[in-house]
Motif scaffolding. Structure first.
Motif, PDB file in Angstrom:
ATOM      1  N   LEU A 227       2.763  -3.649   3.939  1.00  0.00           N
ATOM      2  CA  LEU A 227       1.836  -2.969   3.169  1.00  0.00           C
ATOM      3  C   LEU A 227       1.920  -1.423   2.743  1.00  0.00           C
ATOM      4  N   CYS A 228       2.941  -0.737   3.741  1.00  0.00           N
ATOM      5  CA  CYS A 228       2.891   0.690   3.302  1.00  0.00           C
ATOM      6  C   CYS A 228       4.275   0.616   1.937  1.00  0.00           C
ATOM      7  N   GLU A 229       5.052  -0.812   2.036  1.00  0.00           N
ATOM      8  CA  GLU A 229       6.163  -0.458   0.657  1.00  0.00           C
ATOM      9  C   GLU A 229       5.374  -0.444  -0.275  1.00  0.00           C
ATOM     10  N   LYS A 230       4.119  -1.644  -0.333  1.00  0.00           N
ATOM     11  CA  LYS A 230       3.420  -2.420  -1.501  1.00  0.00           C
ATOM     12  C   LYS A 230       2.696  -1.242  -2.361  1.00  0.00           C
ATOM     13  N   ALA A 231       2.300  -0.681  -1.581  1.00  0.00           N
ATOM     14  CA  ALA A 231       1.365   0.958  -1.556  1.00  0.00           C
ATOM     15  C   ALA A 231       1.968   2.421  -2.031  1.00  0.00           C
ATOM     16  N   VAL A 238       2.344   6.556   9.162  1.00  0.00           N
ATOM     17  CA  VAL A 238       0.598   5.511   9.885  1.00  0.00           C
ATOM     18  C   VAL A 238       1.182   5.232  11.152  1.00  0.00           C
ATOM     19  N   ALA A 239       2.217   4.428  11.719  1.00  0.00           N
ATOM     20  CA  ALA A 239       2.384   4.948  13.505  1.00  0.00           C
ATOM     21  C   ALA A 239       2.378   5.659  14.579  1.00  0.00           C
ATOM     22  N   PHE A 252       6.077   0.422  21.041  1.00  0.00           N
ATOM     23  CA  PHE A 252       5.623  -1.186  20.177  1.00  0.00           C
ATOM     24  C   PHE A 252       5.383  -0.367  19.000  1.00  0.00           C
ATOM     25  N   LEU A 253       5.894   0.259  18.179  1.00  0.00           N
ATOM     26  CA  LEU A 253       4.894   0.129  16.903  1.00  0.00           C
ATOM     27  C   LEU A 253       6.306   0.702  16.086  1.00  0.00           C
ATOM     28  N   ASN A 254       7.286   0.786  15.920  1.00  0.00           N
ATOM     29  CA  ASN A 254       8.478   0.582  15.470  1.00  0.00           C
ATOM     30  C   ASN A 254       8.520  -0.148  14.087  1.00  0.00           C
TER      31      ASN A 254
END
Length: 439
Positions: A227-231, A238-239, A252-254
């Motif tokens: 989503l980040c890549e598109k938005a 974000v992580a 575990f948010l990598n």
């Protein structure tokens, strides 16, 4: 205390060596004669940092030994651990418990004293009940308590995890089992490691629930990366922003190419099958498994897109840096690199690869991939360099040398270990996961 560890693979060998280092007398047992012979020679069957020295020291101290004879190994043991494999069963995805049950039968027939039989293998809920039934059916006259004690070891950090655990989970049904397990883990009382006593079935579920939840976190942040890549967002920001919330946590948010290894893929699948058996579906875990499976091939398509698309990529060469599912292990089980390499190969891309520890395991899984003796040998003549596993050896590549060896300064970083601005300054076209492109 004498401890017998039946199964000398990853879990059994690490656990046995650590118990010996605590001062227990440990016998590791395995039916594989060649594995036992190699262990007697100090040759480890797996790569795990620090394990060879730990084994060597405790063998020299007389606290750790190896045998193929179950009856001999368990004689006099107060705790007998079952630490054999439970792979996904072919055809239906259930955990294959044949090795666990075979050990239970042999242990029951061979016990020469009262003992606690401990299931260390990852097993579905209710397995301990069947292990208990098998041992009782053997006709042993001795007092036996069957206990669940799941492992929570991360490959590459297993020794530290064992000696400084977040928690020790023990599922026991009687005081005999609880008392013996307190003695087994008494050395960790000094570190004030929390010990959670629950019933056996709860203990069996805890292991699967923990792995499924962690797999869910990984899969969630990977979808946020897309989503980040598109938005126009940055998944690392974000992580960081959500990870600062104590209810969520930063681990575990990598974002990356998806989870693999010996635990998450088979454990999430086994949990799905257990839920089906109990008519209690776990829809979130179902989605996690599907999304993760598709993500690995999506990362291969990401590389193809970076090369200019399907037509443009045909006949080009890609250098894969890292093959194991994570660094500091030689484990190739369900590694994203397998699907990435297959996707690239199907598109007509030739592949050269390097991994510090995993190439021997990777060769039979990737027969079309040329294995190289250094990252730079793999990079020579490549149209794109792809970082698949975040080994430390790849975090400080000589970028000038990379540009000189590669056909084009194109780097696809599936682990986000480089800074996009730094790569732009260095003259690279740089693709990462969930971050703005640099070119």
């Amino acid at each position: 205390m004498k401890i017998a560890m039946v199964g000398s693979g990853y879990v059994g060998l690490v656990s046995g060596a650590c118990f010996a280092d605590f001062g227990h007398d440990v016998v590791c047992i395995d039916k594989d004669q060649s594995k036992i012979d190699r262990l007697h020679q100090g040759i480890m069957p797996i790569y795990e940092p620090g394990l060879d020295a730990l084994v060597e020291n405790n063998v020299k101290a007389g606290r750790l030994s190896f045998t193929t004879d179950v009856a001999e190994g368990i004689r006099g043991a107060q705790a007998v651990f079952i630490a054999v494999g439970t792979p996904s069963r072919r055809g239906d995805g259930h955990a294959d418990l044949s090795f666990v049950y075979a050990v239970a039968e042999e242990v029951g027939a061979s016990l020469a004293n009262d003992a606690v039989v401990v299931t260390k293998s990852t097993v579905p809920v209710g397995t301990g009940d069947e292990v208990e039934r098998i041992i009782q059916a053997s006709g042993t006259p001795h007092k036996v308590s069957v206990v669940s004690n799941p492992e929570f070891l991360r490959e590459g950090a297993a020794i530290g995890d064992f000696k400084r655990p977040d928690r020790i989970v023990i599922g026991a049904e009687d005081d005999f089992g609880r008392d013996v397990m307190r003695e087994v883990y008494r050395p960790l009382f000094l570190n004030e490691s929390p010990i959670l006593f629950v019933n056996r079935r709860s203990s069996e579920l805890i292991k699967y629930a923990a792995n499924a939840f962690l797999a869910t976190k990984i899969t969630f942040i990977n979808e946020m990366a897309d989503l980040c890549e598109k938005a126009g967002g940055n998944v690392q920001d974000v992580a960081r922003g959500i990870g600062m919330d104590g209810r969520i946590g930063s681990k575990f948010l990598n974002a990356g190419p998806g989870y693999g290894g010996s635990c998450f893929p088979k454990d999430t699948l086994a949990l799905l099958k257990t839920a089906e058996d109990y008519d209690s579906p776990v829809r979130i875990v179902e989605a996690v498994v599907k999304v993760n499976d598709s993500r690995k091939r999506a990362m291969g398509r990401k590389v193809i897109d970076a090369l200019g698309g399907t037509k443009a990529s045909r006949g080009k060469k890609v250098a894969l840096l890292g093959l194991t599912f994570k660094p500091n292990t030689d484990d190739m089980r369900d590694s994203p690199s397998i699907d990435i390499a297959e996707t690239l190969g199907n598109a007509g891309v030739s592949i050269a690869a390097y991994d510090p520890e995993g190439m021997e395991q990777a060769r039979p899984l990737m027969p079309e991939v040329a294995m190289c003796d250094s990252p730079y040998a793999a990079i020579e003549g490549a149209d794109a360099v792809v970082i698949v596993t975040e080994w430390d050896a790849f975090r400080a590549l000589d970028l000038d040398r990379v540009k000189a060896l590669a056909k084009a300064p194109l780097l696809v970083d599936l682990r986000n270990i480089y800074n996009p601005d730094d790569m732009r300054t260095a003259g690279f076209t740089y693709h990462s996961v969930g971050r703005p492109r640099a070119e």
